[in-house]
Design a protein around this motif. Structure first.
Motif, PDB file in Angstrom:
ATOM      1  N   THR A   1      12.365-139.046   8.027  1.00 50.32           N
ATOM      2  CA  THR A   1      13.565-138.265   8.313  1.00 50.32           C
ATOM      3  C   THR A   1      14.196-138.441   9.775  1.00 50.32           C
ATOM      4  O   THR A   1      13.298-138.766  10.739  1.00 50.32           O
ATOM      5  CB  THR A   1      13.696-136.922   7.873  1.00 50.32           C
ATOM      6  OG1 THR A   1      12.945-136.091   8.656  1.00 50.32           O
ATOM      7  CG2 THR A   1      13.078-136.757   6.438  1.00 50.32           C
TER       8      THR A   1
ATOM      9  N   ASP B   1       8.814-135.216   8.401  1.00 50.99           N
ATOM     10  CA  ASP B   1       9.861-134.735   8.256  1.00 50.99           C
ATOM     11  C   ASP B   1      10.365-133.681   9.645  1.00 50.99           C
ATOM     12  O   ASP B   1       9.664-132.605   9.658  1.00 50.99           O
ATOM     13  CB  ASP B   1       9.825-133.854   7.280  1.00 50.99           C
ATOM     14  CG  ASP B   1      11.279-133.266   6.653  1.00 50.99           C
ATOM     15  OD1 ASP B   1      12.379-133.225   7.682  1.00 50.99           O
ATOM     16  OD2 ASP B   1      11.581-132.367   5.807  1.00 50.99           O
TER      17      ASP B   1
ATOM     18  N   SER C   1      11.700-134.690   0.311  1.00 49.52           N
ATOM     19  CA  SER C   1      10.360-135.455   0.941  1.00 49.52           C
ATOM     20  C   SER C   1       9.163-135.046   0.375  1.00 49.52           C
ATOM     21  O   SER C   1       8.357-135.959  -0.177  1.00 49.52           O
ATOM     22  CB  SER C   1      10.088-134.926   2.716  1.00 49.52           C
ATOM     23  OG  SER C   1      11.178-135.346   3.474  1.00 49.52           O
TER      24      SER C   1
ATOM     25  N   THR D   1       5.572-131.529   7.912  1.00 53.22           N
ATOM     26  CA  THR D   1       6.849-130.936   8.680  1.00 53.22           C
ATOM     27  C   THR D   1       6.603-130.577  10.103  1.00 53.22           C
ATOM     28  O   THR D   1       5.608-129.639  10.307  1.00 53.22           O
ATOM     29  CB  THR D   1       7.319-129.874   7.599  1.00 53.22           C
ATOM     30  OG1 THR D   1       8.454-129.002   8.078  1.00 53.22           O
ATOM     31  CG2 THR D   1       6.149-128.957   7.327  1.00 53.22           C
TER      32      THR D   1
END
Length: 325
Positions: free
Chosen positions: A147, A215, A225, A237
């Motif tokens: 991302t 992410d 995701s 994350t």
């Protein structure tokens, strides 16, 4: 006397004050560093707003590059005039002209790397290093979802992942940012505002989905995701640009293919001087070998850092932003 940014209470960019501040004198195992370039990072916003609480008053900033101006006792590895850098494996406080630092935080900057390039890659490049080498060791041919592929971390990650031979699928907000991501090694671009991320990943990978998702956006991209992962894939994350991720049941991981979930931090991967030397050494090696060319998308005077924060929060920045004391 020197000058620094000070935050006395959390809030918007306007709470950052430009004040005179005595940097102090280096003690045992410490040096005084005069900053020549400082990196801007989203974690600075989290500290300023109170998302990551810090006792006030405080000086934000987690990384810097500079020159040693004075040395304390028992310092053998650094001398006055040495160029040094540091990443976010210690107390914050880099938004200043000068500061005293323990030598255990510092690494020498190679002659082949400029101060601005070093400042552009300290936190962002070290983040990419541990993500792609140690959190999940990316292998040639892996499908990787990334991302914010045109952001500061994203552009470095695109280049590093290309060097590793991964199939990089990046999400971006605009077609213009998509072109920048492609130019830096992103194989496929998804416009997250207009396209369904998991559906596009399925189309791009012929149904294989991704071995790992990195992410940094947080709340708005966490579920897409997760849904883009192959069975036993890893969800990483590592940021909250759109807000923190809401609590979730571990059953979500089972339901979507026995997935792995981790929330790593730079400080835990750069916890010792040995970790720091090894990680930054790998990063500098990638730069000097030509695999990574940091994109410096903006420069601000340190005194004007509120404007830099406004641009960062509005997602108007591309690549790395440098603050110049």
């Amino acid at each position: 006397m020197s000058r620094a940014i000070v935050v006395r209470e959390v809030g918007g960019p306007e709470v950052m004050e430009w004040v005179e501040q005595d940097p102090g004198v280096p003690g045992e195992g410490e040096v005084l560093v005069r900053h020549t370039a400082i990196g801007l990072n989203f974690i600075d916003v989290y500290h300023r707003t109170g998302l990551y609480p810090v006792a006030a008053p405080f000086t934000p900033g987690v990384e810097g590059v500079g020159v040693v101006e004075a040395v304390g006792g028992s310092v053998a590895d650094f001398s006055i005039g040495d160029r040094v850098c540091y990443t976010s494996n210690g107390p914050i406080g880099s938004y200043c002209e000068r500061r005293v630092l323990p030598v255990t935080r510092l690494v020498s900057v190679p002659d082949a790397i400029s101060d601005e390039v070093a400042a552009a890659v300290m936190v962002k490049g070290c983040t990419v290093e541990y993500l792609v080498r140690r959190t999940y060791a990316v292998q040639p041919g892996d499908n990787v979802l990334l991302t914010a592929a045109a952001g500061g971390v994203g552009l470095i990650a695109c280049q590093w992942l290309r060097a590793l031979g991964a199939n990089v699928i990046g999400t971006v907000g605009t077609a213009e940012k998509g072109e920048i991501a492609r130019a830096n090694g992103c194989d496929h671009v998804i416009l997250y505002r207009d396209e369904n991320i998991p559906e596009k990943v399925r189309e791009i990978t012929d149904g294989e989905m991704c071995a790992v998702a990195y992410d940094s956006v947080g709340a708005s991209t966490f579920e897409p995701s997760i849904l883009s992962l192959a069975p036993r894939g890893m969800m990483v994350t590592f940021g909250n640009a759109s807000g923190p991720v809401e609590p979730m049941s571990p059953l979500v991981l089972a339901k979507n293919g026995s997935l792995f979930l981790t929330r790593p931090r730079v400080g835990d991967y750069y916890a010792t001087p040995e970790d720091t030397m090894e990680g930054i050494g790998a990063l500098f090696g990638m730069i000097m070998d030509g695999h990574i060319r940091p994109h410096i998308g903006g420069r601000y005077d340190l005194a004007a850092v509120p404007d830099a924060h406004r641009a960062l929060e509005a997602r108007e920045t591309v690549g790395s932003t440098i603050l110049v004391p």
